[in-house]
Write a protein that holds these residues in place. Structure first.
Motif, PDB file in Angstrom:
ATOM      1  N   ARG A   1       0.994  -1.465   0.103  1.00  0.00           N
ATOM      2  CA  ARG A   1      -0.114  -0.015   0.145  1.00  0.00           C
ATOM      3  C   ARG A   1       1.031   1.213  -0.075  1.00  0.00           C
ATOM      4  O   ARG A   1       0.369   2.109  -0.669  1.00  0.00           O
ATOM      5  CB  ARG A   1      -0.918   0.058   1.315  1.00  0.00           C
ATOM      6  CG  ARG A   1      -1.961  -1.085   1.245  1.00  0.00           C
ATOM      7  CD  ARG A   1      -2.781  -1.313   0.358  1.00  0.00           C
ATOM      8  NE  ARG A   1      -3.983  -2.058   0.618  1.00  0.00           N
ATOM      9  CZ  ARG A   1      -4.883  -2.375  -0.327  1.00  0.00           C
ATOM     10  NH1 ARG A   1      -4.826  -2.230  -1.523  1.00  0.00           N
ATOM     11  NH2 ARG A   1      -5.910  -3.359   0.101  1.00  0.00           N
ATOM     12  N   HIS A   2       2.058   1.213   0.644  1.00  0.00           N
ATOM     13  CA  HIS A   2       2.872   2.451   0.864  1.00  0.00           C
ATOM     14  C   HIS A   2       4.361   2.104   0.536  1.00  0.00           C
ATOM     15  O   HIS A   2       4.945   1.141   1.054  1.00  0.00           O
ATOM     16  CB  HIS A   2       2.611   3.079   2.326  1.00  0.00           C
ATOM     17  CG  HIS A   2       1.342   3.825   2.379  1.00  0.00           C
ATOM     18  ND1 HIS A   2       1.055   4.962   1.915  1.00  0.00           N
ATOM     19  CD2 HIS A   2       0.373   3.386   3.284  1.00  0.00           C
ATOM     20  CE1 HIS A   2      -0.388   5.011   2.173  1.00  0.00           C
ATOM     21  NE2 HIS A   2      -0.753   4.180   3.035  1.00  0.00           N
TER      22      HIS A   2
ATOM     23  N   TRP B   1       0.681  16.245 -11.920  1.00  0.00           N
ATOM     24  CA  TRP B   1       0.688  14.739 -12.162  1.00  0.00           C
ATOM     25  C   TRP B   1       1.252  14.328 -13.427  1.00  0.00           C
ATOM     26  O   TRP B   1       1.006  14.839 -14.547  1.00  0.00           O
ATOM     27  CB  TRP B   1      -0.382  14.125 -12.080  1.00  0.00           C
ATOM     28  CG  TRP B   1      -0.165  12.663 -11.930  1.00  0.00           C
ATOM     29  CD1 TRP B   1      -0.313  11.721 -12.847  1.00  0.00           C
ATOM     30  CD2 TRP B   1       0.242  11.664 -10.857  1.00  0.00           C
ATOM     31  NE1 TRP B   1      -0.262  10.526 -12.502  1.00  0.00           N
ATOM     32  CE2 TRP B   1       0.508  10.403 -11.319  1.00  0.00           C
ATOM     33  CE3 TRP B   1       0.769  12.234  -9.510  1.00  0.00           C
ATOM     34  CZ2 TRP B   1       0.849   9.307 -10.205  1.00  0.00           C
ATOM     35  CZ3 TRP B   1       1.155  11.197  -8.553  1.00  0.00           C
ATOM     36  CH2 TRP B   1       1.521   9.928  -9.147  1.00  0.00           C
TER      37      TRP B   1
ATOM     38  N   PHE C   1       8.835  14.032  -3.970  1.00  0.00           N
ATOM     39  CA  PHE C   1       7.934  13.520  -5.016  1.00  0.00           C
ATOM     40  C   PHE C   1       7.044  12.780  -4.615  1.00  0.00           C
ATOM     41  O   PHE C   1       7.518  11.739  -3.697  1.00  0.00           O
ATOM     42  CB  PHE C   1       8.491  13.497  -6.486  1.00  0.00           C
ATOM     43  CG  PHE C   1       9.440  12.563  -6.480  1.00  0.00           C
ATOM     44  CD1 PHE C   1      10.876  12.798  -6.152  1.00  0.00           C
ATOM     45  CD2 PHE C   1       9.329  10.998  -6.882  1.00  0.00           C
ATOM     46  CE1 PHE C   1      12.102  11.869  -6.344  1.00  0.00           C
ATOM     47  CE2 PHE C   1      10.158  10.248  -6.968  1.00  0.00           C
ATOM     48  CZ  PHE C   1      11.738  10.565  -6.630  1.00  0.00           C
ATOM     49  N   LEU C   2       5.747  12.892  -5.202  1.00  0.00           N
ATOM     50  CA  LEU C   2       4.815  11.631  -4.688  1.00  0.00           C
ATOM     51  C   LEU C   2       4.812  10.696  -6.112  1.00  0.00           C
ATOM     52  O   LEU C   2       5.141  11.224  -7.004  1.00  0.00           O
ATOM     53  CB  LEU C   2       3.372  12.315  -4.387  1.00  0.00           C
ATOM     54  CG  LEU C   2       3.375  13.498  -3.722  1.00  0.00           C
ATOM     55  CD1 LEU C   2       1.789  14.173  -3.708  1.00  0.00           C
ATOM     56  CD2 LEU C   2       3.620  13.122  -2.293  1.00  0.00           C
ATOM     57  N   ALA C   3       4.311   9.344  -6.071  1.00  0.00           N
ATOM     58  CA  ALA C   3       4.461   8.537  -6.873  1.00  0.00           C
ATOM     59  C   ALA C   3       3.283   7.737  -6.741  1.00  0.00           C
ATOM     60  O   ALA C   3       2.795   7.400  -5.562  1.00  0.00           O
ATOM     61  CB  ALA C   3       5.700   8.015  -7.179  1.00  0.00           C
ATOM     62  N   ARG C   4       2.785   7.000  -7.821  1.00  0.00           N
ATOM     63  CA  ARG C   4       1.984   5.734  -7.879  1.00  0.00           C
ATOM     64  C   ARG C   4       2.879   4.510  -8.383  1.00  0.00           C
ATOM     65  O   ARG C   4       3.514   4.748  -9.293  1.00  0.00           O
ATOM     66  CB  ARG C   4       0.700   5.955  -8.362  1.00  0.00           C
ATOM     67  CG  ARG C   4      -0.314   6.709  -7.560  1.00  0.00           C
ATOM     68  CD  ARG C   4      -1.518   6.970  -8.479  1.00  0.00           C
ATOM     69  NE  ARG C   4      -2.590   7.857  -7.798  1.00  0.00           N
ATOM     70  CZ  ARG C   4      -3.351   7.590  -7.060  1.00  0.00           C
ATOM     71  NH1 ARG C   4      -3.366   6.293  -6.591  1.00  0.00           N
ATOM     72  NH2 ARG C   4      -4.086   8.430  -6.228  1.00  0.00           N
TER      73      ARG C   4
ATOM     74  N   SER D   1       4.392  13.392  -9.081  1.00  0.00           N
ATOM     75  CA  SER D   1       4.151  14.877  -8.899  1.00  0.00           C
ATOM     76  C   SER D   1       5.407  15.381  -7.764  1.00  0.00           C
ATOM     77  O   SER D   1       5.450  14.761  -6.838  1.00  0.00           O
ATOM     78  CB  SER D   1       2.838  14.971  -8.197  1.00  0.00           C
ATOM     79  OG  SER D   1       2.663  16.276  -7.721  1.00  0.00           O
TER      80      SER D   1
ATOM     81  N   GLY E   1      -0.416  -0.324  -7.240  1.00  0.00           N
ATOM     82  CA  GLY E   1      -1.634   0.263  -6.747  1.00  0.00           C
ATOM     83  C   GLY E   1      -1.024   1.110  -5.163  1.00  0.00           C
ATOM     84  O   GLY E   1      -1.835   1.552  -4.737  1.00  0.00           O
TER      85      GLY E   1
ATOM     86  N   LEU F   1       0.892   3.778  -2.881  1.00  0.00           N
ATOM     87  CA  LEU F   1       1.214   5.329  -2.779  1.00  0.00           C
ATOM     88  C   LEU F   1       2.647   5.376  -2.644  1.00  0.00           C
ATOM     89  O   LEU F   1       3.126   4.685  -1.612  1.00  0.00           O
ATOM     90  CB  LEU F   1       0.334   6.064  -2.142  1.00  0.00           C
ATOM     91  CG  LEU F   1      -1.133   6.224  -2.134  1.00  0.00           C
ATOM     92  CD1 LEU F   1      -1.656   7.206  -1.098  1.00  0.00           C
ATOM     93  CD2 LEU F   1      -1.309   6.343  -3.679  1.00  0.00           C
ATOM     94  N   ALA F   2       3.549   6.176  -2.992  1.00  0.00           N
ATOM     95  CA  ALA F   2       4.897   6.624  -2.515  1.00  0.00           C
ATOM     96  C   ALA F   2       5.196   7.836  -2.320  1.00  0.00           C
ATOM     97  O   ALA F   2       4.863   8.686  -3.314  1.00  0.00           O
ATOM     98  CB  ALA F   2       5.798   5.687  -3.755  1.00  0.00           C
ATOM     99  N   THR F   3       6.114   8.144  -1.439  1.00  0.00           N
ATOM    100  CA  THR F   3       6.810   9.466  -1.260  1.00  0.00           C
ATOM    101  C   THR F   3       8.329   9.350  -1.305  1.00  0.00           C
ATOM    102  O   THR F   3       8.864   8.304  -0.986  1.00  0.00           O
ATOM    103  CB  THR F   3       6.504  10.021   0.092  1.00  0.00           C
ATOM    104  OG1 THR F   3       6.847   9.148   1.249  1.00  0.00           O
ATOM    105  CG2 THR F   3       5.047  10.100   0.314  1.00  0.00           C
ATOM    106  N   PHE F   4       8.902  10.159  -1.975  1.00  0.00           N
ATOM    107  CA  PHE F   4      10.115  10.089  -2.164  1.00  0.00           C
ATOM    108  C   PHE F   4      11.024  11.553  -1.751  1.00  0.00           C
ATOM    109  O   PHE F   4      10.299  12.503  -1.936  1.00  0.00           O
ATOM    110  CB  PHE F   4      10.711   9.965  -3.723  1.00  0.00           C
ATOM    111  CG  PHE F   4      10.318   8.567  -4.235  1.00  0.00           C
ATOM    112  CD1 PHE F   4      11.244   7.565  -4.138  1.00  0.00           C
ATOM    113  CD2 PHE F   4       9.155   8.380  -4.829  1.00  0.00           C
ATOM    114  CE1 PHE F   4      11.124   6.365  -4.667  1.00  0.00           C
ATOM    115  CE2 PHE F   4       8.703   7.029  -5.225  1.00  0.00           C
ATOM    116  CZ  PHE F   4       9.731   5.872  -5.303  1.00  0.00           C
TER     117      PHE F   4
END
Lengths: 406, 406, 406, 406
Positions: free
Chosen positions: D168-169, D401, D268-271, D223, D275, D277-280
């Motif tokens: 999920r994350h 996005w 940045f945020l990513a998918r 994003s 499925g 959600l990712a944060t970098f």
């Protein structure tokens, strides 16, 4: 034992409190009101007068258990009582605005749980009511309790003292895992019309407020993604835990299945008015993370790191130290010279979750006694609400950068 | 929210409590008595009736602050009150025996702070009194509160369930640093006739009890070294902290300097009846360690590790796991299925130092209501006292191996 | 990149090395000799000339794999070679004395693995040989490699600089778990005539040396308990791991079962010449602890804590800091200004176990080139041997306090 | 000692290696090539034939120090040598494409440091060259070394085995602090035409690759926000550390001040295609964080957490465990059954940064010997390059996005 102001404890005036709501937040607020006077030298003596709730039997039982003298099913009764000077709103977000505005207009001080409201419009009305009330000496405070975890209060002091220099990065997360199981029922916190939003408003609001509190800056814009991982859940109540109450009757279908109408997780980027980059994450799907509110600040002179799952510790890196002996130090925030802790136990004897609420009660009593505006104010709560709204707007618009209004 | 027994809260009998002493321990016991009924479903309703202290003004102020209905300077008055069923002894060790024995003989249940007494002889007399009282249904408990830190209660459960197999090692330390400065005054805890011993009895007693509680075994013998690092200290009181009260008048000399007559630190080796080797260390000179009660058990099937400075965590290594995924896991002991914690907050919302006392109060009320012998008993306290005596005997005899009497 | 001394790398003389033994220690020493010249500016160029072992095929294979130019089954051949100036003894303890003394007498510098010997008598003879050799400019070093883990070298520097003030406590443990299973075979390390002692000499020797190295003081006496938990084990070899080789032929009985003749665990108390109290524990039965060499020092001005399972970190509490910002800081010992680390990678890029041996090789080459006595010396090794002997004597005499000879 | 494949070490063919570049990456690659054959049973024997560099004196010195038989100032010479089968590219990103494509066309296997190139166009050309070369049995690998830190290799195994369920994350950060000081000179890594990008490509590339490697999924969109905190810096070289070389001559102005033309930080945020959600976050301004590559995955059945500053540990939460004993366990990844570690030292004897490169060398030799495509491939490197490009595109377009091409 404490460096806090001393008051003569004899001949102090009482401060009558009325509380609305008596579930999770009501329990912890009641404990704060029952305990605060034994540990702090308060200028007024809090008295637990009346608790209001929707169900007569339940609110009566709650009053007996939680230490309130009386109970009622009509919160408006509290506004008519001369012996009640403070209304403590622990009910769910959808009724905050109505109760808070009425209370302030009735000349009652208000402590309102967070998030301040379910929409910016409600929050704006509340902030206007608070401004008007302030003219009449009536005070309003929003319950972002984590500001008064001693480690986080200390963190703010270190930032305000310039120990971090210019802040470059904020890294804030609030991770829980209580609805990972798709069979977890559709409790009220998963329904938009009752809860406003999901993880975003429930726990994301806390880290937004903390980011602003700790840095002393505002969030100026966001780019966001939100997600609902599990869309359908069985109706019913959870045996225990956060938000155990079932959702209202309109949320389900005939087959015992209801629709989740809020986010399960929200992630977003932000900039602060001080020029920092910030990342935020709020989720109820981080398996193994129970109440992991964590925040880190990196500045030109040092860094701070905190995780609520070890809530008595603040980690501080002093970049002015020679590199050979520099490193993140674990400050066990239980010294007499630390915020609030001198009133409790000797060093190393840690505090728990509820102490932040007791400290909040202590500071509010001081503010009322001295006529000082308590922090965080309804304006602070409104600003958080606007960030929440900007997050939802950005998420709905391809994550496009969205300035925070105001 | 809790798996603990449920009682009808209406029509419960009261349990009148009288407390002797109102400094550090008195404050935390009072908080427990004030709070326990709001969180646990108790069969009796605790009432804070009378607190006794030596100084009239101070005890009256303490009563008002701590929530006691009345105060007195004569603890014997408590024994005459029909509305008091339980005497809670928070005074210093030198008066434990006198008060506890008188109370038990007067038919009052007794909760006595640790260490049970200042000498084995006193402790033996107390244990005899407790045995005699038990015949009449009168109960006695000693206040080793750390047994009821949820993480340690869980640790005992895991050991009792066999999850550790045969225990090979116990590694127990209790480290503080509050008298590292040689200018710290000669408070009562540094004087043998008042405190019995130094770090040994004050904090060493806790880890001795925990070692026996957690393993379920007894300490059968010891080899010990004790030391006093700073022999002369200024007379006076400490502004705050542990044992702030000055030592009695006989301890000093005319020049304002007094002699430390207890140990600053004690280290000892031991064996348990279960065949384990154990190491113990109690000191007030471990700079940077504030209340670092830590204990680790290594068994043939697994290990447990705990440090009170992170009191909500228990670390468990399950040696039955495949090596590729084995390791010490950090159990955040805040789940509904954990001991006591279901009565408090949701998972991840940690507890503090005082909760162990609230749990102690809860279990004692249950024991009184059901006529069950509470744990730890005076016999448990006596056994600890004998270990303390053996430590001092060994230290005085070239660390020679010294069996524990009884 | 490093503050270490610079040498012209061209026209440097070679330093021919001969090594005896090629199992665990031989592998890591070979890696050190192969690597050291690429990272440090050495005044001599190490050359891996000959490795000696008992079995011709195995030592030949080892030479090929580990980078040695030649191999032999007769270690005495190394003493006759003019192109070998240094003998590196990685064979088991029972042959240390014979090889080291012969090598020193032949004019070869010696690096000898720890413990120096299996008995104090052997160690004394070795120390005498080293003293005699030193007269002739021939140097001897014992391989307590942990002194050159950068975090521990830094720890020594901080103590020597007075950052800890007067040291009050030493707390040293070396915990492993590789023979918890009673079916683990009777490898040579479990047989007294081959290994000298068990956990005591194998791993306890390291923490004894570290305690003396870090404090700069000597251990003056001990009180000890030793234990063998599992007395009978199957004969055979372990597939891998520490001491995989089977015990010699005299250790077993006809039924394939042999007797463990060394300690499984040793615990002891000690005092240092600086007035500190110390506790030591060495065991192979601490389930879940793999190579947990940990040591903590508490002094009047500060404390240090280290655990080899996080070997790049040193924890330092500076008691001169204001209490509000004091705490154990995690120094990641990888800065250019830290010992040795500037020669490796950028900050935060950690080192591993073998680097301590590479640093040892580097310092020994420097010592040989400059004619300086390397540390730790054979005298240091002898002193450790005497502590080991005192531990065994105390354990055999009811833990009675036993001064350390010398 | 290892479960890795066994090869006869005699009569193995050599694998001639030529390396381009000899600064930070060249040093660590050389160490890997020198060491790998002593620890692993390789099917081919690596030989360090020639190193190429721009400055004759420096490359000659590097060859001597790092163990290369010869040196040259013309990397093209390496392509003509029959005794060189593998070109290891450790030069800066701006020359990767030219060298790699020429080498592949010359029939040389290629190991190319990351990021694969400075632009997607270059990376695409490289990937095409690799595909064409693969037809001829010539192999290409990109050096995302962190995949081969044993803890991260184990993490991938646990995910691939389904132990985390649905992910999920992803929460990935790479934090450094080496240019916090505005007086740090304008080294080449701060100039776009030499380095391609700043923190984003240098360290962000690693966590992008790891996120894809660990999850087994692709990043589908981002994003982003990037920032340069310090725009002007003095020209010159850094004494040591990452990227010590000065920037090229075109970067500065006459006054000795140059312009930073890359990002200091990227968030940045990513998918993911799975499925999640990712944060970098990649930054060089996180004071006190030295090489803090950390990544956490939360799945429906469990979670994993890793921080390179404690690189031998993997934290695993198994959500299938009963809640009472669940928690993040610290797996010390040094067991014989763990990836790679059986070839090194006994359990608990940790590895360091360079071991990941040695493991990379080992796997590449195996791949070459068996004709198997090594991982990560140039296609993997290209995908990372496209994510980097999408991050820059999103940051330049109001964080909108941005899907990842391909």
């Amino acid at each position: 034992m404490s460096s806090l102001p001393q008051h003569s404890r004899t001949a102090r005036p009482p401060l009558g409190v009325g509380m609305v709501g008596h579930s999770f937040m009501g329990r912890v607020h009641s404990h704060a009101w029952r305990s605060v006077d034994a540990f702090f030298d308060l200028p007024m003596r809090p008295e637990l007068r009346v608790v209001a709730g929707r169900d007569a039997a339940r609110v009566e039982a709650a009053a007996a258990r939680l230490g309130w003298a009386e109970s009622t099913t009509d919160w408006r009764e509290l506004l008519d009582r001369d012996d009640i000077a403070l209304i403590d709103i622990c009910a769910q977000g959808s009724v905050h605005a109505e109760i808070a505005i009425a209370a302030l207009e009735a000349g009652k001080h208000v402590l309102c749980e967070k998030p301040l409201a379910n929409t910016p419009a409600e929050a704006e009305a509340m902030a206007r009511a608070a401004a008007a009330a302030a003219e009449r000496g009536v005070l309003a405070m929003v319950g972002f309790n984590y500001r008064r975890v001693p480690a986080l209060t200390l963190a703010r002091t270190l930032v305000a003292d310039g120990r971090l220099g210019t802040i470059r990065h904020v890294r804030a997360r609030y991770l829980q895992d209580w609805i990972v199981d798709p069979e977890h029922p559709l409790v009220w916190r998963l329904v938009r019309e009752e809860a406003g939003s999901g993880a975003l408003g429930d726990i994301g609001a806390h880290i937004i407020d903390l980011a602003e509190f700790l840095t002393g800056d505002h969030i100026t814009g966001v780019s966001a993604v939100t997600e609902t991982f599990v869309h359908k859940r069985p109706l019913g109540t959870a045996g225990s835990g956060i938000g155990a109450q079932a959702a209202g009757p309109t949320s389900g279908s005939a087959d015992g299945i209801g629709t989740v109408t809020v986010d399960d997780a929200a992630i977003f980027l932000a900039r602060t008015s001080g020029g920092a980059l910030a990342t935020f994450e709020a989720t109820r799907f981080a398996t193994g993370r129970k109440n992991a509110l964590s925040i880190e600040l990196n500045g030109s002179r040092g860094s701070l790191s905190f995780d609520f799952e070890a809530m008595n510790d603040l980690w501080f890196h002093d970049h002015d130290e020679p590199a050979a002996t520099a490193g993140f130090r674990r400050i066990t925030v239980t010294e007499p010279t630390h915020p609030y802790t001198g009133a409790w136990w000797p060093p190393g004897h840690g505090l728990g979750y509820e102490h932040s609420f007791t400290h909040q009660a202590r500071d509010l009593v001081e503010a009322i006694a001295t006529g000082t505006t308590p922090q965080p104010s309804f304006d602070d709560g409104l600003r958080v609400q606007r960030v929440l709204a900007a997050v939802e707007a950005s998420a709905a618009d391809s994550s496009r950068w969205t300035p925070v209004d105001g």
